[in-house]
Scaffold this motif. Structure first.
Motif, PDB file in Angstrom:
ATOM      1  N   GLU A 121      -3.366  -8.341   5.128  1.00  0.00           N
ATOM      2  CA  GLU A 121      -2.760  -7.459   6.128  1.00  0.00           C
ATOM      3  C   GLU A 121      -1.697  -8.242   6.888  1.00  0.00           C
ATOM      4  OE1 GLU A 121      -4.094  -4.593   9.869  1.00  0.00           O
ATOM      5  OE2 GLU A 121      -5.516  -6.034   9.033  1.00  0.00           O
TER       6      GLU A 121
ATOM      7  N   GLY B 186       1.038  -4.423  10.148  1.00  0.00           N
ATOM      8  CA  GLY B 186       0.073  -3.367   9.852  1.00  0.00           C
ATOM      9  C   GLY B 186       0.013  -2.998   8.375  1.00  0.00           C
ATOM     10  N   ASN B 187       1.091  -3.344   7.615  1.00  0.00           N
ATOM     11  CA  ASN B 187       1.071  -3.049   6.171  1.00  0.00           C
ATOM     12  C   ASN B 187      -0.010  -3.862   5.467  1.00  0.00           C
ATOM     13  OD1 ASN B 187       4.695  -2.791   5.711  1.00  0.00           O
ATOM     14  ND2 ASN B 187       3.208  -1.245   6.297  1.00  0.00           N
ATOM     15  N   LYS B 188      -0.596  -3.276   4.432  1.00  0.00           N
ATOM     16  CA  LYS B 188      -1.531  -4.008   3.585  1.00  0.00           C
ATOM     17  C   LYS B 188      -0.846  -4.327   2.247  1.00  0.00           C
ATOM     18  CE  LYS B 188      -6.185  -3.042   5.212  1.00  0.00           C
ATOM     19  NZ  LYS B 188      -6.065  -2.038   6.248  1.00  0.00           N
TER      20      LYS B 188
ATOM     21  N   ILE C  49       0.208 -13.375   7.723  1.00  0.00           N
ATOM     22  CA  ILE C  49      -0.695 -12.416   7.079  1.00  0.00           C
ATOM     23  C   ILE C  49      -2.138 -12.920   7.169  1.00  0.00           C
ATOM     24  CG2 ILE C  49       1.096 -11.589   5.479  1.00  0.00           C
ATOM     25  CD1 ILE C  49      -0.329 -13.127   3.237  1.00  0.00           C
TER      26      ILE C  49
ATOM     27  N   GLU D 204       0.852  -1.214   0.000  1.00  0.00           N
ATOM     28  CA  GLU D 204       0.000   0.000   0.000  1.00  0.00           C
ATOM     29  C   GLU D 204       0.884   1.259   0.000  1.00  0.00           C
ATOM     30  OE1 GLU D 204      -2.214   0.607   3.602  1.00  0.00           O
ATOM     31  OE2 GLU D 204      -0.680  -0.295   4.854  1.00  0.00           O
TER      32      GLU D 204
ATOM     33  N   ILE E 263       0.145  -9.240  10.062  1.00  0.00           N
ATOM     34  CA  ILE E 263      -0.223  -9.130  11.479  1.00  0.00           C
ATOM     35  C   ILE E 263       0.861  -9.577  12.457  1.00  0.00           C
ATOM     36  CG2 ILE E 263      -2.714  -9.285  11.004  1.00  0.00           C
ATOM     37  CD1 ILE E 263      -2.612 -12.162  11.984  1.00  0.00           C
TER      38      ILE E 263
END
Length: 349
Positions: A121, A107-109, A133, A73, A123
């Motif tokens: 996402e 936290g990255n998508k 993820i 993202e 996690i």
């Protein structure tokens, strides 16, 4: 034994980039443990070495399209995501390896597909390159699997220096693959065509199936010189009653039991009785077989020619004997056998 004893120089042109035109046309070196004799054959000649009521034990795991390419993202950076295993079906949690890992934080998508058909996402961090993820998917399980199938690609090993094509979908899979869960093919089994299996069955040879889902741990570099200190990653295996009945009947009547591949051998060596009979079980095995080791079930092995200093080559040497294995590998290089996943076969009897 020491890791450095399994180092050898392999010319890069011997690393097979494509499979043989026909599965059973791959070459096969036959090594006789008692005499040290070595023969150059083709895989179809395996018929000549086994008789009525002998048993071939195969690994019926199925490779899934584990390599995916996504975008991060905001930055849009291209990220390779290698699916290792599903941790929780309901929550769509997966254990993965990401590359380049330094860019991927909790936290990255990640977005997959031209139209962002799949979103995940991050996690958790599990190792330097490992992540957990969660796929953000509202649809059915079948539709989710179809998306993974559509967006993933055949996970050819990195030493095959080309993009996977349509042919690989079929050829990087055994003809008897059933239970999805492997991220690498049980390569010894790739040499069997349906026709060859039929001819073996007509001769009276029986097939028993076990499952071991090959993970990346099988290929993870060994980083300790003292082999007794190496820890394998655990891989899921399953051995049912039917396989045990076929194998144990052959054992009790002194017929040959041939393990098709090192993964099959690891599954069997993870589940035997005090009488050295195969027993039904399922679970996770992190067994690392290295010399000296006394094998309990199989008395013949089909395998490929492996990378230097790998657990696969080391297990082969535990079965054939260290000196004989090194001799066989030297001969394979001299005679220009093809190495690794799409390479030629080694039959040890």
């Amino acid at each position: 034994m020491k890791l450095s004893q399994f180092q050898f120089d392999l010319p890069l042109n011997l690393i097979a980039q494509h499979p043989a035109k026909k599965r059973e046309d791959a070459r096969m070196m036959v090594v006789h443990r008692q005499t040290g004799q070595m023969e150059n054959k083709h895989f179809r000649d395996i018929l000549d070495y086994f008789d009525d009521k002998d048993v071939f034990v195969v690994n019926n795991t199925k490779v899934f399209p584990a390599r995916m390419y996504g975008r991060k993202e905001k930055t849009g950076a291209k990220i390779e995501v290698f699916l290792l295993r599903e941790l929780n079906k309901q929550n769509r949690l997966w254990d993965v390896i990401v590359d380049p890992a330094r860019k991927i934080r909790v936290g990255n998508k990640l977005y997959f597909g031209d139209n962002e058909e799949l979103v995940a996402e991050v996690i958790d961090n599990t190792t330097s390159r490992g992540r957990t993820i969660r796929f953000l998917w509202e649809g059915s399980e079948d539709d989710f699997k179809a998306q993974l199938e559509a967006l993933g690609e055949t996970p050819l090993p990195k030493y095959i220096k080309r993009k996977p094509d349509e042919e690989d979908k079929e050829r990087y899979q055994t003809v008897y693959a059933k239970h999805e869960g492997a991220v690498a093919a049980p390569t010894a089994g790739l040499h069997f065509s349906r026709e060859l299996i039929k001819r073996l069955e007509i001769k009276g040879i029986r097939f028993a199936e076990v499952t071991l889902h090959t993970g990346l741990g099988t290929f993870r570099p060994i980083e300790v010189e003292d082999l007794s200190k190496h820890k394998m990653d655990a891989e899921y295996y399953h051995i049912d009653d039917m396989a045990c009945r076929i194998v144990n009947k052959a054992k009790e009547t002194n017929h040959r039991i041939c393990s098709i591949g090192t993964t099959t051998m690891r599954a069997m060596e993870s589940s035997f009785t005090a009488q050295k009979l195969l027993k039904p079980s399922e679970g996770w095995t992190n067994m690392f077989i290295h010399p000296p080791y006394e094998f309990n079930i199989a008395n013949a092995l089909v395998t490929n020619f492996h990378l230097p200093k790998t657990s696969l080559m080391i297990m082969t040497s535990a079965f054939a004997g260290y000196e004989l294995t090194i001799e066989a590998y030297k001969k394979a290089i001299k005679d220009k056998y093809r190495f690794f996943s799409y390479g030629d076969a080694l039959l040890i009897i």
